[in-house]
Write a protein that holds these residues in place. Structure first.
Motif, mmCIF file in Angstrom:
data_model
loop_
_atom_site.group_PDB
_atom_site.id
_atom_site.type_symbol
_atom_site.label_atom_id
_atom_site.label_comp_id
_atom_site.label_asym_id
_atom_site.label_seq_id
_atom_site.Cartn_x
_atom_site.Cartn_y
_atom_site.Cartn_z
ATOM 1 N N ASN A 133 0.623 -1.178 -0.026
ATOM 2 C CA ASN A 133 0.224 -0.024 -0.077
ATOM 3 C C ASN A 133 0.747 1.348 -0.147
ATOM 4 O O ASN A 133 0.575 2.354 -0.683
ATOM 5 C CB ASN A 133 -0.895 0.196 1.303
ATOM 6 N N GLY A 134 2.071 1.099 0.586
ATOM 7 C CA GLY A 134 2.942 2.387 0.580
ATOM 8 C C GLY A 134 3.450 2.485 -0.851
ATOM 9 O O GLY A 134 3.595 3.787 -1.248
ATOM 10 N N ILE A 135 3.736 1.397 -1.197
ATOM 11 C CA ILE A 135 4.536 1.539 -2.842
ATOM 12 C C ILE A 135 3.491 1.981 -3.758
ATOM 13 O O ILE A 135 3.775 2.922 -4.516
ATOM 14 C CB ILE A 135 4.835 0.188 -3.330
ATOM 15 N N SER A 136 2.210 1.845 -3.548
ATOM 16 C CA SER A 136 1.223 2.110 -4.516
ATOM 17 C C SER A 136 1.013 3.937 -4.334
ATOM 18 O O SER A 136 0.393 4.370 -5.371
ATOM 19 C CB SER A 136 -0.239 1.534 -4.104
ATOM 20 N N GLN A 137 1.331 4.419 -3.366
ATOM 21 C CA GLN A 137 1.416 5.777 -3.280
ATOM 22 C C GLN A 137 2.638 6.462 -3.876
ATOM 23 O O GLN A 137 2.733 7.770 -3.940
ATOM 24 C CB GLN A 137 1.171 6.306 -1.634
ATOM 25 N N ALA A 138 3.619 5.616 -4.307
ATOM 26 C CA ALA A 138 4.947 6.313 -4.707
ATOM 27 C C ALA A 138 4.598 6.539 -6.298
ATOM 28 O O ALA A 138 5.229 6.046 -7.063
ATOM 29 C CB ALA A 138 5.951 5.143 -4.725
ATOM 30 N N ARG A 139 4.017 7.710 -6.371
ATOM 31 C CA ARG A 139 3.559 8.331 -7.790
ATOM 32 C C ARG A 139 4.153 9.751 -7.815
ATOM 33 O O ARG A 139 3.787 10.650 -6.941
ATOM 34 C CB ARG A 139 2.108 8.186 -7.773
ATOM 35 N N VAL A 140 4.167 10.122 -8.816
ATOM 36 C CA VAL A 140 4.418 11.648 -9.511
ATOM 37 C C VAL A 140 3.621 12.127 -9.059
ATOM 38 O O VAL A 140 2.222 12.063 -9.459
ATOM 39 C CB VAL A 140 4.744 11.546 -11.067
ATOM 40 N N GLY A 141 3.832 13.579 -8.189
ATOM 41 C CA GLY A 141 2.708 14.253 -7.984
ATOM 42 C C GLY A 141 2.089 14.143 -6.597
ATOM 43 O O GLY A 141 1.641 15.161 -5.698
ATOM 44 N N ASN A 142 2.264 12.838 -5.861
ATOM 45 C CA ASN A 142 2.086 12.637 -4.509
ATOM 46 C C ASN A 142 2.939 13.263 -3.609
ATOM 47 O O ASN A 142 4.363 13.609 -4.037
ATOM 48 C CB ASN A 142 1.921 11.213 -4.367
ATOM 49 N N ARG A 143 2.905 13.302 -2.443
ATOM 50 C CA ARG A 143 3.988 13.582 -1.357
ATOM 51 C C ARG A 143 4.134 12.369 -0.593
ATOM 52 O O ARG A 143 3.753 11.453 -0.487
ATOM 53 C CB ARG A 143 3.326 14.664 -0.572
ATOM 54 N N LEU A 144 5.502 12.536 0.297
ATOM 55 C CA LEU A 144 6.107 11.418 1.030
ATOM 56 C C LEU A 144 5.157 11.268 1.733
ATOM 57 O O LEU A 144 5.275 9.999 2.117
ATOM 58 C CB LEU A 144 7.384 12.181 1.594
ATOM 59 N N GLY A 145 4.431 12.006 2.562
ATOM 60 C CA GLY A 145 3.579 11.671 3.666
ATOM 61 C C GLY A 145 2.450 10.664 3.059
ATOM 62 O O GLY A 145 1.922 9.970 4.010
ATOM 63 N N ASP A 146 2.228 10.802 1.941
ATOM 64 C CA ASP A 146 1.063 9.877 1.486
ATOM 65 C C ASP A 146 1.610 8.290 1.347
ATOM 66 O O ASP A 146 1.006 7.558 1.818
ATOM 67 C CB ASP A 146 0.913 10.089 -0.260
#
Ligand code: MG
Length: 248
Positions: A133-146
């Motif tokens: 689930n952490g990896i799925s937030q590793a996207r351009v435009g997201n932030r580290l806290g996501d």
């Protein structure tokens, strides 16, 4: 400053991370009651070198072995020892680092030794899911806290806790680069994610409280309350097409 990697650098990092992944596959094959943690270290060291890589943990800040092997309440950085043999019912976290062509790979998995308790099984599943689930937030435009928040929410919804004193990290020519990647945090906060960032995302999850302590050997970090701990880690490149797991 967070270093951005070029496509060709990311391919070098993939080579390093793939050797880590295959070493972890080999560890899974070899882990059984009676094998010593030092035997695992020797098997891993030999395999890493046979692939034209260096074991990156050996000598890192003085660490004496090529892999970290952490049992049950040990969270990370366990030192392999000849006299320490695995027993049925234990969970064993293996962390492997490689250096290939100037770039590092770093990944970890927790394995069951024969049959383990339902709680241990669930801990491993939740930790693996938190990483996913952490990896799925590793996207351009997201932030580290996501990323941090997705890990924390998965873990805490399951009734477990995330270790706070240890964090994931950027990775590249150095094993640990900026930024630090905590396994807890608020969505929408922290640096904005860009293509070319490569992160080692690594939830460390305890069945009890989040506090940890360092053992007298100065390396092994264990839960303060003696509860079980699991650790899963992948190297992930952020690309325009989404997260690219280099160590899968
Ligand atoms: Mg790491």
């Amino acid at each position: 400053m967070i270093e951005l990697k070029t496509d060709s650098e990311i391919e070098k990092m993939r080579s390093a991370a793939q050797i880590v992944a295959r070493t972890l596959d080999l560890m899974e094959e070899k882990i059984e009651p009676g094998i010593s943690t030092e035997e695992l270290n020797e098997i891993a060291d030999r395999y890493i070198r046979s692939q034209g890589a260096e074991p990156a943990f050996l000598g890192y800040q003085g660490f004496p072995k090529s892999i970290c092997v952490s049992i049950d309440e040990e969270v990370v950085h366990g030192i392999p020892v000849k006299t320490r043999k695995l027993k049925a019912g234990q969970i064993v976290s293996v962390d492997v680092g490689t250096l290939v062509d100037g770039f590092n790979g770093d990944a970890a998995r927790t394995f069951a030794v024969a049959e383990v308790s339902d709680e241990a099984r669930r801990l491993m599943e939740v930790t693996r899911k938190a990483l996913e689930n952490g990896i799925s937030q590793a996207r351009v435009g997201n932030r580290l806290g996501d990323i941090s928040h997705a890990v924390q929410k998965t873990v805490e919804d399951a009734g477990f806790s995330v270790v706070r004193d240890l964090v994931g990290h950027g990775i590249g020519r150095r094993m640990h680069e900026e930024p630090q990647i905590p396994n807890y945090g608020d969505p929408g906060t922290g640096v904005q994610l860009k293509a070319g960032m490569v992160f080692a995302i690594e939830p460390m999850v305890n069945t009890g409280g989040y506090k940890v302590k360092t053992r007298p050997d100065k390396w092994t970090i264990a839960t303060e309350d003696g509860s079980l701990s699991a650790h899963f880690e992948h190297d992930v490149a952020i690309t325009e097409n989404g997260p690219d797991i280099l160590s899968s």
